[in-house]
Design a protein around this motif. Structure first.
Motif, PDB file in Angstrom:
ATOM      1  N   ASN A 139      -8.987 -14.758-101.358  1.00 36.01           N
ATOM      2  CA  ASN A 139      -9.878 -14.397-102.461  1.00 36.01           C
ATOM      3  C   ASN A 139      -9.587 -12.997-103.008  1.00 36.01           C
ATOM      4  O   ASN A 139     -10.301 -12.509-103.882  1.00 36.01           O
ATOM      5  N   THR A 140      -8.558 -12.393-102.441  1.00 36.87           N
ATOM      6  CA  THR A 140      -8.176 -11.044-102.880  1.00 36.87           C
ATOM      7  C   THR A 140      -6.809 -11.045-103.547  1.00 36.87           C
ATOM      8  O   THR A 140      -6.595 -10.367-104.551  1.00 36.87           O
ATOM      9  N   PHE A 141      -5.880 -11.812-102.965  1.00 37.97           N
ATOM     10  CA  PHE A 141      -4.506 -11.838-103.460  1.00 37.97           C
ATOM     11  C   PHE A 141      -4.153 -13.227-103.987  1.00 37.97           C
ATOM     12  O   PHE A 141      -4.657 -14.244-103.511  1.00 37.97           O
ATOM     13  N   ASP A 142      -3.247 -13.230-104.948  1.00 37.71           N
ATOM     14  CA  ASP A 142      -2.669 -14.490-105.426  1.00 37.71           C
ATOM     15  C   ASP A 142      -1.251 -14.178-105.903  1.00 37.71           C
ATOM     16  O   ASP A 142      -0.872 -13.011-106.011  1.00 37.71           O
ATOM     17  N   LEU A 143      -0.499 -15.214-106.165  1.00 39.81           N
ATOM     18  CA  LEU A 143       0.817 -15.018-106.773  1.00 39.81           C
ATOM     19  C   LEU A 143       0.702 -15.317-108.264  1.00 39.81           C
ATOM     20  O   LEU A 143       0.053 -16.296-108.657  1.00 39.81           O
ATOM     21  N   ASP A 144       1.329 -14.493-109.088  1.00 37.78           N
ATOM     22  CA  ASP A 144       1.284 -14.747-110.525  1.00 37.78           C
ATOM     23  C   ASP A 144       2.390 -15.740-110.926  1.00 37.78           C
ATOM     24  O   ASP A 144       3.076 -16.299-110.067  1.00 37.78           O
TER      25      ASP A 144
ATOM     26  N   ASP B 243       5.171 -15.301-112.086  1.00 40.04           N
ATOM     27  CA  ASP B 243       6.509 -14.849-111.700  1.00 40.04           C
ATOM     28  C   ASP B 243       6.706 -14.915-110.185  1.00 40.04           C
ATOM     29  O   ASP B 243       7.751 -14.509-109.671  1.00 40.04           O
ATOM     30  N   GLY B 244       5.684 -15.394-109.454  1.00 37.92           N
ATOM     31  CA  GLY B 244       5.801 -15.462-108.004  1.00 37.92           C
ATOM     32  C   GLY B 244       5.656 -14.111-107.332  1.00 37.92           C
ATOM     33  O   GLY B 244       6.137 -13.904-106.224  1.00 37.92           O
ATOM     34  N   VAL B 245       5.003 -13.199-108.028  1.00 37.58           N
ATOM     35  CA  VAL B 245       4.782 -11.858-107.481  1.00 37.58           C
ATOM     36  C   VAL B 245       3.285 -11.700-107.218  1.00 37.58           C
ATOM     37  O   VAL B 245       2.450 -12.183-107.997  1.00 37.58           O
ATOM     38  N   ALA B 246       2.971 -11.044-106.120  1.00 34.53           N
ATOM     39  CA  ALA B 246       1.566 -10.917-105.723  1.00 34.53           C
ATOM     40  C   ALA B 246       0.774 -10.051-106.694  1.00 34.53           C
ATOM     41  O   ALA B 246       1.285  -9.057-107.226  1.00 34.53           O
ATOM     42  N   ILE B 247      -0.468 -10.446-106.907  1.00 36.78           N
ATOM     43  CA  ILE B 247      -1.420  -9.662-107.685  1.00 36.78           C
ATOM     44  C   ILE B 247      -2.733  -9.597-106.916  1.00 36.78           C
ATOM     45  O   ILE B 247      -2.994 -10.424-106.045  1.00 36.78           O
ATOM     46  N   VAL B 248      -3.518  -8.612-107.262  1.00 36.56           N
ATOM     47  CA  VAL B 248      -4.872  -8.514-106.709  1.00 36.56           C
ATOM     48  C   VAL B 248      -5.815  -9.194-107.691  1.00 36.56           C
ATOM     49  O   VAL B 248      -5.927  -8.778-108.843  1.00 36.56           O
ATOM     50  N   THR B 249      -6.480 -10.241-107.247  1.00 32.94           N
ATOM     51  CA  THR B 249      -7.425 -10.945-108.117  1.00 32.94           C
ATOM     52  C   THR B 249      -8.830 -10.375-107.988  1.00 32.94           C
ATOM     53  O   THR B 249      -9.589 -10.405-108.947  1.00 32.94           O
ATOM     54  N   ASP B 250      -9.160  -9.888-106.797  1.00 36.98           N
ATOM     55  CA  ASP B 250     -10.485  -9.308-106.577  1.00 36.98           C
ATOM     56  C   ASP B 250     -10.404  -8.386-105.351  1.00 36.98           C
ATOM     57  O   ASP B 250     -10.277  -8.880-104.227  1.00 36.98           O
ATOM     58  N   PRO B 251     -10.455  -7.087-105.561  1.00 40.94           N
ATOM     59  CA  PRO B 251     -10.263  -6.168-104.432  1.00 40.94           C
ATOM     60  C   PRO B 251     -11.345  -6.272-103.371  1.00 40.94           C
ATOM     61  O   PRO B 251     -11.142  -5.826-102.238  1.00 40.94           O
ATOM     62  N   VAL B 252     -12.486  -6.877-103.721  1.00 39.48           N
ATOM     63  CA  VAL B 252     -13.541  -7.058-102.718  1.00 39.48           C
ATOM     64  C   VAL B 252     -13.796  -8.552-102.467  1.00 39.48           C
ATOM     65  O   VAL B 252     -14.884  -8.958-102.086  1.00 39.48           O
ATOM     66  N   GLY B 253     -12.760  -9.353-102.652  1.00 38.15           N
ATOM     67  CA  GLY B 253     -12.910 -10.795-102.522  1.00 38.15           C
ATOM     68  C   GLY B 253     -13.022 -11.283-101.086  1.00 38.15           C
ATOM     69  O   GLY B 253     -13.559 -12.358-100.825  1.00 38.15           O
ATOM     70  N   ASP B 254     -12.483 -10.514-100.163  1.00 39.62           N
ATOM     71  CA  ASP B 254     -12.508 -10.891 -98.748  1.00 39.62           C
ATOM     72  C   ASP B 254     -13.006  -9.705 -97.929  1.00 39.62           C
ATOM     73  O   ASP B 254     -12.991  -8.571 -98.391  1.00 39.62           O
ATOM     74  N   PRO B 255     -13.443  -9.955 -96.681  1.00 36.01           N
ATOM     75  CA  PRO B 255     -13.831  -8.848 -95.805  1.00 36.01           C
ATOM     76  C   PRO B 255     -12.680  -7.848 -95.645  1.00 36.01           C
ATOM     77  O   PRO B 255     -11.505  -8.231 -95.662  1.00 36.01           O
ATOM     78  N   GLU B 256     -13.043  -6.591 -95.482  1.00 34.95           N
ATOM     79  CA  GLU B 256     -12.017  -5.548 -95.430  1.00 34.95           C
ATOM     80  C   GLU B 256     -11.001  -5.777 -94.326  1.00 34.95           C
ATOM     81  O   GLU B 256      -9.818  -5.475 -94.486  1.00 34.95           O
ATOM     82  N   ASP B 257     -11.444  -6.290 -93.185  1.00 39.08           N
ATOM     83  CA  ASP B 257     -10.479  -6.477 -92.099  1.00 39.08           C
ATOM     84  C   ASP B 257      -9.419  -7.506 -92.476  1.00 39.08           C
ATOM     85  O   ASP B 257      -8.250  -7.375 -92.095  1.00 39.08           O
ATOM     86  N   LYS B 258      -9.808  -8.497 -93.256  1.00 43.78           N
ATOM     87  CA  LYS B 258      -8.835  -9.501 -93.707  1.00 43.78           C
ATOM     88  C   LYS B 258      -7.851  -8.897 -94.711  1.00 43.78           C
ATOM     89  O   LYS B 258      -6.650  -9.180 -94.673  1.00 43.78           O
ATOM     90  N   VAL B 259      -8.376  -8.071 -95.588  1.00 43.02           N
ATOM     91  CA  VAL B 259      -7.520  -7.422 -96.587  1.00 43.02           C
ATOM     92  C   VAL B 259      -6.512  -6.502 -95.894  1.00 43.02           C
ATOM     93  O   VAL B 259      -5.328  -6.483 -96.239  1.00 43.02           O
ATOM     94  N   ILE B 260      -6.988  -5.783 -94.894  1.00 42.14           N
ATOM     95  CA  ILE B 260      -6.100  -4.871 -94.169  1.00 42.14           C
ATOM     96  C   ILE B 260      -5.053  -5.657 -93.386  1.00 42.14           C
ATOM     97  O   ILE B 260      -3.871  -5.313 -93.378  1.00 42.14           O
ATOM     98  N   LEU B 261      -5.472  -6.752 -92.755  1.00 41.59           N
ATOM     99  CA  LEU B 261      -4.518  -7.615 -92.059  1.00 41.59           C
ATOM    100  C   LEU B 261      -3.458  -8.135 -93.032  1.00 41.59           C
ATOM    101  O   LEU B 261      -2.267  -8.182 -92.709  1.00 41.59           O
ATOM    102  N   ALA B 262      -3.908  -8.523 -94.218  1.00 39.17           N
ATOM    103  CA  ALA B 262      -2.979  -9.017 -95.222  1.00 39.17           C
ATOM    104  C   ALA B 262      -1.960  -7.937 -95.586  1.00 39.17           C
ATOM    105  O   ALA B 262      -0.761  -8.203 -95.700  1.00 39.17           O
ATOM    106  N   GLY B 263      -2.457  -6.728 -95.762  1.00 40.13           N
ATOM    107  CA  GLY B 263      -1.557  -5.627 -96.100  1.00 40.13           C
ATOM    108  C   GLY B 263      -0.557  -5.355 -94.994  1.00 40.13           C
ATOM    109  O   GLY B 263       0.637  -5.176 -95.238  1.00 40.13           O
TER     110      GLY B 263
END
Ligand code: SF4
Length: 69
Positions: A24-29, A31-51
């Motif tokens: 709920n935070t990242f998606d591919l556009d 061009d197949g490149v990642a974008i942020v769709t919603d910076p608060v879309g997921d819990p912070e720990d999930k976002v950090i794990l993703a990073g």
């Protein structure tokens, strides 16, 4: 204070790991490149794990200018 997420489009290889960990935070556009769709879309720990899970370290995450990933 929310996390600030920046994706280096030159470095992203389109693996999709980020959108797997935080769909709920990242998606591919179109061009197949990642974008942020919603910076608060997921819990912070999930976002950090993703990073942290980005194979090319294309994701940087900061809070108040302090580097987290
Ligand atoms: S995990 Fe990294 S390389 Fe993979 S799509 Fe996300 S930003 Fe791009």
């Amino acid at each position: 204070m929310a996390l600030e997420i920046v994706i280096d489009r030159e470095v992203c290889m389109g693996s999709g790991n980020c959108s797997f960990w935080a769909p709920n935070t990242f998606d591919l556009d179109d061009d197949g490149v990642a974008i942020v769709t919603d910076p608060v879309g997921d819990p912070e720990d999930k976002v950090i794990l993703a990073g942290q899970g980005c194979p090319t370290q294309a994701i940087s995450i900061t809070r108040n200018g302090e580097k987290i990933v």
